[in-house]
Design an enzyme around this catalytic site. Structure first.
Site, PDB file in Angstrom:
ATOM      1  N   HIS A   1       0.838  -1.219   0.000  1.00  0.00           N
ATOM      2  CA  HIS A   1       0.000   0.000   0.000  1.00  0.00           C
ATOM      3  C   HIS A   1       0.866   1.259   0.000  1.00  0.00           C
ATOM      4  CE1 HIS A   1      -3.259  -2.747   1.316  1.00  0.00           C
ATOM      5  NE2 HIS A   1      -2.321  -3.247   2.094  1.00  0.00           N
TER       6      HIS A   1
ATOM      7  N   SER B   1      14.815  20.591 -17.852  1.00  0.00           N
ATOM      8  CA  SER B   1      13.619  21.405 -18.047  1.00  0.00           C
ATOM      9  C   SER B   1      14.012  22.685 -18.772  1.00  0.00           C
ATOM     10  CB  SER B   1      13.001  21.727 -16.686  1.00  0.00           C
ATOM     11  OG  SER B   1      12.272  22.936 -16.756  1.00  0.00           O
TER      12      SER B   1
ATOM     13  N   LYS C   1      16.397  21.128 -12.774  1.00  0.00           N
ATOM     14  CA  LYS C   1      15.686  19.861 -12.954  1.00  0.00           C
ATOM     15  C   LYS C   1      16.498  18.786 -13.669  1.00  0.00           C
ATOM     16  CE  LYS C   1      11.932  19.011 -12.017  1.00  0.00           C
ATOM     17  NZ  LYS C   1      10.654  19.402 -12.639  1.00  0.00           N
TER      18      LYS C   1
ATOM     19  N   GLU D   1       9.100   7.809 -17.458  1.00  0.00           N
ATOM     20  CA  GLU D   1       7.708   8.267 -17.583  1.00  0.00           C
ATOM     21  C   GLU D   1       7.124   7.867 -18.941  1.00  0.00           C
ATOM     22  OE1 GLU D   1       7.374  12.413 -15.298  1.00  0.00           O
ATOM     23  OE2 GLU D   1       9.143  12.240 -16.537  1.00  0.00           O
TER      24      GLU D   1
END
Ligand code: ARG
Length: 481
Positions: free
Chosen positions: A158, A279, A285, A292
């Site tokens: 979980h 970025s 970044k 992803e």
């Protein structure tokens, strides 16, 4: 033939351009070119042997097809975009090369069995490539596991700290998932390896053809058994689309973890610069875009499976043109999956584990609570009762901002008189890991067994890929002899 189609005889007028454009599959089935030529070579060699066409005609066709094959290999073969599919392209090219005798090639076969055969041959090669890529990924994961049998990290359920595990155990979880993925492809490969060629349009043929011969010369196990099933069957496509969706899902699960682990909050890993992106606005970044994208691409792979099932669900026997819509989603799924497999491996092999952070993270969240309950069980308490006591101890720790291992024996004994000095060693995180020696557990002993099992399985799959690839290669060599 005055028309650009293979079926102009019955028609008074030429087909409208829009019809041709709408029905054309060339854009997609051009990938089947090589297999179409191999299938044709197998077919004509059989026609010759069975004396269905004259030897000299057959030889002309064989020479013509060999020339086409050579042209494909040297990049000289030019597709005629105005022809409706790849089969038409090969047949027209052949006729252009050797004259009307080329038309004898299509004796005892139809495009319906031809396309099913070509597609199976194409998919066999794709499947072998994907199994190889999975094997390489598994090798990488096993190597990481071997180096991290003592690196402790929190195990989650979980997404909450559950019990401590090792990095090795975590990596091996994926090894077994990907191992099943490879096996699924392997099984699908064996099931689809039957040759439809020669069932013709749907009912078989009046010529005394030898389907065993064509099946064998194209590397299939045997010919398919029922002509109507053969031209309508796309089970193998749906099955492979599922295999692709499942492995994509597993990569997506892993990608999700890599994204989380590389976040500032987790800080479990650092990805190599080579496999991250920046970025355009935030200079600090370093983004896990590849992971992803792997997660994102799983959407279309799953969608393709659904498309294929929907496309086939309402079809009566036998061949229907709907079936032409099978190639784009299937090819796309396999291309996407192999692209993802090629990217996920280097991300994993080059990333750095922050084992210190992982170890520190493992000592929070009362991750050793189960072990404390197990300790009470060894001192004679029923597990349910022990669970209740430890639950209260956890609550006490939260209220007093302590960890279980920080409590004194005096504090412990307020909850249970059974707890003695030996409790500290029983709930030490290292012990929690090492004690889990049950089959498949996280102890180093069990991890070693898993590594040797996974290595044996992977080697077996490598042998399968080598044997099948060699068998197929030999078929192509013999066909162009
Ligand atoms: N291009 C078709 C396919 O991909 C094969 C052609 C069969 N056409 C036909 N009208 N029977 O399925």
């Amino acid at each position: 033939m005055n028309n650009q189609t293979l079926w102009s005889g019955r028609f008074e007028k030429n087909v409208d351009k829009s019809t041709l454009k709408f029905t054309s599959s060339l854009d997609v089935d051009k990938k089947l070119l090589f297999y179409d030529v191999m299938g044709s070579l197998a077919h004509v060699r059989m026609l010759k042997k069975c004396k269905i066409i004259h030897e000299e005609d057959a030889d002309k066709i064989i020479e013509g097809l060999k020339k086409i094959d050579a042209d494909i290999k040297s990049g000289k073969f030019v597709l005629n975009e105005s022809l409706e599919d790849i089969h038409t392209n090969v047949e027209f090219a052949l006729t252009e090369l050797i004259g009307p005798v080329g038309g004898k090639l299509h004796t005892g076969r139809s495009r319906n069995d031809q396309v099913a055969t070509d597609f199976k041959m194409y998919l066999r090669d794709s499947v072998l490539e994907i199994i190889s890529l999975i094997n390489v990924l598994i090798d990488t994961l096993i190597a990481i596991a071997k180096n991290n049998t003592c690196a402790i990290m929190p195990g989650f359920t979980h997404m909450q700290h559950a019990q401590p595990v090792t990095v090795a155990q975590h990596m091996l979880a994926y090894v077994f998932k990907f191992g099943r993925d490879a096996l699924r492809f392997f099984d699908a490969f064996k099931r689809m390896n039957e040759c439809p060629l020669g069932v013709a349009a749907l009912a078989g043929t009046v010529y005394p053809i030898d389907r065993n011969m064509t099946a064998k010369s194209l590397g299939f196990e045997k010919p398919t058994s029922n002509s109507m099933d053969s031209v309508s069957d796309r089970d193998f496509v749906a099955e492979l689309a599922f295999c692709a969706a499942m492995v994509a899902n597993h990569m997506s699960n892993m990608a999700e973890e890599l994204v989380l682990w590389s976040s500032q909050e987790f800080g479990f890993i650092e990805m190599n610069d080579k496999y991250t992106t920046g970025s355009s606005i935030m200079p600090q970044k370093k983004n896990p875009d590849i992971a992803e994208l792997i997660r994102g691409k799983t959407g279309s792979v799953t969608g393709n499976l659904v498309s294929l099932l929907m496309m086939t669900k309402g079809l009566p026997l036998s061949y229907n043109r709907d079936l032409q819509e099978d190639k784009a989603p299937m090819m796309a799924s396999l291309d996407t999956v192999s692209g993802c497999l090629k990217m996920i491996r280097p991300i994993i092999s080059t990333m750095k584990f922050n084992t210190e952070t992982m170890r520190t993270g493992s000592s929070s969240g009362f991750i050793n609570a189960t072990d404390l309950a197990d300790y009470l069980v060894t001192h004679g308490l029923p597990f349910r009762y022990a669970h209740e006591i430890v639950g209260k101890l956890v609550r006490y720790c939260i209220e007093n901002n302590k960890k279980l291992e920080d409590l004194s024996i005096k504090e412990f004994s307020k909850f249970s008189p059974q707890i003695g000095e030996d409790v500290y060693s029983a709930i030490s995180i290292e012990k929690c890991v090492e004690k889990r020696k049950s089959y498949g557990g996280t102890s180093s002993q069990s991890v070693d067994m898993q590594i040797s099992q996974a290595t044996t399985d992977c080697n077996e799959r490598k042998r399968f890929v080598t044997t099948e690839s060699n068998k197929i290669k030999k078929c192509w060599q013999d066909l162009v002899q």
